[in-house]
Scaffold this motif. Structure first.
Motif, PDB file in Angstrom:
ATOM      1  N   ASP A  35       0.969  -1.089  -0.003  1.00  0.00           N
ATOM      2  CA  ASP A  35      -0.139   0.017  -0.037  1.00  0.00           C
ATOM      3  C   ASP A  35       0.734   1.345   0.228  1.00  0.00           C
ATOM      4  OD1 ASP A  35      -2.559  -1.323   0.164  1.00  0.00           O
ATOM      5  OD2 ASP A  35      -2.173  -1.669   2.150  1.00  0.00           O
ATOM      6  N   VAL A  36       0.705   2.014  -1.032  1.00  0.00           N
ATOM      7  CA  VAL A  36       1.617   3.485  -1.057  1.00  0.00           C
ATOM      8  C   VAL A  36       0.352   4.317  -1.474  1.00  0.00           C
ATOM      9  CG1 VAL A  36       3.541   2.365  -1.841  1.00  0.00           C
ATOM     10  CG2 VAL A  36       1.908   2.697  -3.544  1.00  0.00           C
ATOM     11  N   ALA A  37       0.928   5.617  -1.443  1.00  0.00           N
ATOM     12  CA  ALA A  37      -0.135   6.800  -1.929  1.00  0.00           C
ATOM     13  C   ALA A  37      -0.819   6.642  -2.982  1.00  0.00           C
ATOM     14  CB  ALA A  37       0.972   8.042  -2.031  1.00  0.00           C
ATOM     15  N   ASP A  38      -0.448   6.099  -4.120  1.00  0.00           N
ATOM     16  CA  ASP A  38      -1.314   5.950  -5.487  1.00  0.00           C
ATOM     17  C   ASP A  38      -2.177   4.694  -5.306  1.00  0.00           C
ATOM     18  OD1 ASP A  38       0.926   4.332  -5.753  1.00  0.00           O
ATOM     19  OD2 ASP A  38       1.361   5.310  -7.927  1.00  0.00           O
ATOM     20  N   GLY A  39      -2.023   3.839  -4.118  1.00  0.00           N
ATOM     21  CA  GLY A  39      -2.908   2.677  -4.302  1.00  0.00           C
ATOM     22  C   GLY A  39      -2.157   1.204  -3.974  1.00  0.00           C
ATOM     23  N   PRO A  40      -2.653   0.129  -4.068  1.00  0.00           N
ATOM     24  CA  PRO A  40      -1.932  -1.122  -4.028  1.00  0.00           C
ATOM     25  C   PRO A  40      -1.135  -1.428  -5.235  1.00  0.00           C
ATOM     26  CG  PRO A  40      -4.257  -1.446  -4.485  1.00  0.00           C
ATOM     27  CD  PRO A  40      -4.239  -0.018  -4.237  1.00  0.00           C
ATOM     28  N   LYS A  41       0.020  -2.014  -4.951  1.00  0.00           N
ATOM     29  CA  LYS A  41       0.831  -2.271  -5.985  1.00  0.00           C
ATOM     30  C   LYS A  41       1.033  -3.800  -6.200  1.00  0.00           C
ATOM     31  CE  LYS A  41       2.662   1.681  -7.028  1.00  0.00           C
ATOM     32  NZ  LYS A  41       2.836   2.251  -8.466  1.00  0.00           N
ATOM     33  N   ALA A  42       1.093  -4.106  -7.646  1.00  0.00           N
ATOM     34  CA  ALA A  42       1.052  -5.550  -7.904  1.00  0.00           C
ATOM     35  C   ALA A  42       2.276  -6.015  -8.010  1.00  0.00           C
ATOM     36  CB  ALA A  42       0.147  -5.827  -9.138  1.00  0.00           C
ATOM     37  N   GLN A  43       3.181  -6.408  -7.014  1.00  0.00           N
ATOM     38  CA  GLN A  43       4.699  -6.788  -7.259  1.00  0.00           C
ATOM     39  C   GLN A  43       4.903  -7.805  -6.264  1.00  0.00           C
ATOM     40  OE1 GLN A  43       5.725  -2.901  -5.777  1.00  0.00           O
ATOM     41  NE2 GLN A  43       5.830  -1.857  -7.666  1.00  0.00           N
ATOM     42  N   GLY A  44       5.945  -8.594  -6.783  1.00  0.00           N
ATOM     43  CA  GLY A  44       6.535  -9.724  -6.092  1.00  0.00           C
ATOM     44  C   GLY A  44       5.686 -10.902  -6.825  1.00  0.00           C
ATOM     45  N   PHE A  45       6.082 -12.075  -6.152  1.00  0.00           N
ATOM     46  CA  PHE A  45       5.953 -13.422  -6.759  1.00  0.00           C
ATOM     47  C   PHE A  45       4.553 -13.989  -6.261  1.00  0.00           C
ATOM     48  CE2 PHE A  45       6.729 -18.190  -6.751  1.00  0.00           C
ATOM     49  CZ  PHE A  45       6.963 -18.311  -8.122  1.00  0.00           C
ATOM     50  N   ILE A  46       3.582 -14.527  -7.107  1.00  0.00           N
ATOM     51  CA  ILE A  46       2.439 -15.149  -6.745  1.00  0.00           C
ATOM     52  C   ILE A  46       2.442 -16.620  -7.419  1.00  0.00           C
ATOM     53  CG2 ILE A  46       1.257 -12.938  -6.565  1.00  0.00           C
ATOM     54  CD1 ILE A  46      -0.083 -13.662  -9.315  1.00  0.00           C
ATOM     55  N   THR A  47       1.847 -17.554  -6.483  1.00  0.00           N
ATOM     56  CA  THR A  47       1.755 -18.871  -6.986  1.00  0.00           C
ATOM     57  C   THR A  47       0.108 -19.394  -7.069  1.00  0.00           C
ATOM     58  OG1 THR A  47       1.752 -19.543  -4.448  1.00  0.00           O
ATOM     59  CG2 THR A  47       3.852 -19.407  -5.844  1.00  0.00           C
ATOM     60  N   GLU A  48      -0.767 -18.466  -6.793  1.00  0.00           N
ATOM     61  CA  GLU A  48      -2.384 -18.606  -6.618  1.00  0.00           C
ATOM     62  C   GLU A  48      -2.978 -17.257  -7.014  1.00  0.00           C
ATOM     63  OE1 GLU A  48      -4.063 -20.665  -3.444  1.00  0.00           O
ATOM     64  OE2 GLU A  48      -3.026 -19.264  -1.985  1.00  0.00           O
ATOM     65  N   ASN A  49      -3.989 -17.382  -7.573  1.00  0.00           N
ATOM     66  CA  ASN A  49      -4.829 -16.013  -7.627  1.00  0.00           C
ATOM     67  C   ASN A  49      -5.572 -15.886  -6.786  1.00  0.00           C
ATOM     68  OD1 ASN A  49      -3.575 -15.173 -10.472  1.00  0.00           O
ATOM     69  ND2 ASN A  49      -4.800 -16.949 -11.409  1.00  0.00           N
ATOM     70  N   THR A  50      -5.661 -14.635  -5.881  1.00  0.00           N
ATOM     71  CA  THR A  50      -6.519 -14.323  -4.896  1.00  0.00           C
ATOM     72  C   THR A  50      -7.293 -13.075  -5.436  1.00  0.00           C
ATOM     73  OG1 THR A  50      -4.882 -12.961  -4.009  1.00  0.00           O
ATOM     74  CG2 THR A  50      -4.873 -15.192  -3.083  1.00  0.00           C
ATOM     75  N   ALA A  51      -8.408 -12.624  -4.567  1.00  0.00           N
ATOM     76  CA  ALA A  51      -9.114 -11.765  -4.971  1.00  0.00           C
ATOM     77  C   ALA A  51      -8.289 -10.327  -5.197  1.00  0.00           C
ATOM     78  CB  ALA A  51     -10.447 -11.426  -4.061  1.00  0.00           C
ATOM     79  N   PRO A  52      -8.412  -9.578  -6.042  1.00  0.00           N
ATOM     80  CA  PRO A  52      -7.810  -8.220  -6.014  1.00  0.00           C
ATOM     81  C   PRO A  52      -8.129  -7.409  -4.973  1.00  0.00           C
ATOM     82  CG  PRO A  52      -9.492  -8.153  -7.828  1.00  0.00           C
ATOM     83  CD  PRO A  52      -9.570  -9.450  -7.134  1.00  0.00           C
TER      84      PRO A  52
END
Length: 245
Positions: A35-52
């Motif tokens: 969480d940063v000033a301009d909203g959540p960031k989609a960064q890093g490694f994921i292994t399953e899809n979760t709700a945005p």
């Protein structure tokens, strides 16, 4: 990464010219969502899809993104990699059927500023992977979409793959060439650069975008992430065998 205006705007935001990052160093993983000033960031490694997370943007293509355009999810996680065949820069041919080991697929383009920024990290990543006999690296060069396939659109200011690597100061022995975006479409890539982790059985086990953002030591972090997934899959297979016995 339907409409012409939307696509053009997205390409500019996703691949704006970027200054060269500092030399890759080695760190602890950052969270997938920050969480940063301009909203959540989609960064890093994921292994399953979760709700945005709240604040994620749906850009009318079914992909939830952060304010920079990076996707929070990847459609093929947990699924078999689609079959594809494409030429390679060394005159050969690559097929998805060739994948017999754990494999990292780097999907990128020389036209893309974010990919250029990732270049030094990609070199370090490929060298780290080369140290592991059970892990392989595949470089997949792709255009932004099927309508941007001229040499200028494929390779940007460099004009060719050779000139890109010459300017970047490193090289990849064999690059898979997706010159018509058919592989990109089959893999449902919505952002470049994207990195896919594929297991020996051809299943997509992990996904992440840019290495050059968030972490101080992205290569070490990514290699650790890969090791954790490999262990989880190995443990799961061992458990299944024990249940059968």
């Amino acid at each position: 990464m339907k409409y012409a205006a939307l696509a053009a705007a997205f390409i500019l935001s996703a691949c704006a010219p970027a200054a060269a990052p500092p030399a890759p160093e080695e760190t602890a993983s950052a969270p997938t969502v920050t969480d940063v000033a301009d909203g959540p960031k989609a960064q890093g490694f994921i292994t399953e899809n979760t709700a945005p997370p709240p604040g994620a943007q749906d850009n009318e293509d079914g992909t939830y993104r952060d304010a920079d355009g990076r996707p929070f999810q990847y459609a093929l996680l947990g699924q078999h990699l689609p079959e594809f065949t494409a030429p390679t820069s060394d005159g050969g041919t690559f097929s998805s059927a060739d994948i017999k080991h754990w494999t990292v697929i780097d999907v990128w383009g020389a036209w893309c500023g974010d990919c250029v920024a990732d270049g030094p990290y990609v070199e370090a990543l490929s060298r780290a992977i080369a140290q592991d006999p059970d892990l392989e690296f595949v470089s997949l060069h792709t255009p932004a979409n099927a309508n941007r396939t001229t040499p200028e659109e494929l390779f940007g200011k460099y004009g060719s793959l050779e000139k890109y690597f010459e300017a970047a100061g490193y090289s990849i022995p064999s690059v898979v060439l997706d010159n018509d975006a058919s592989v990109r479409n089959a893999l449902q890539i919505r952002w470049t650069p994207s990195y896919l982790l594929v297991s020996p059985d051809g299943v997509v086990r992990g996904f992440r975008t840019d290495l050059s953002v968030v972490e101080d030591q992205p290569i070490k972090t990514f290699i650790q992430d890969i090791a954790e997934v490999r262990k989880e899959v190995r443990d799961l297979l061992s458990s299944d065998i024990s249940d059968i016995q």
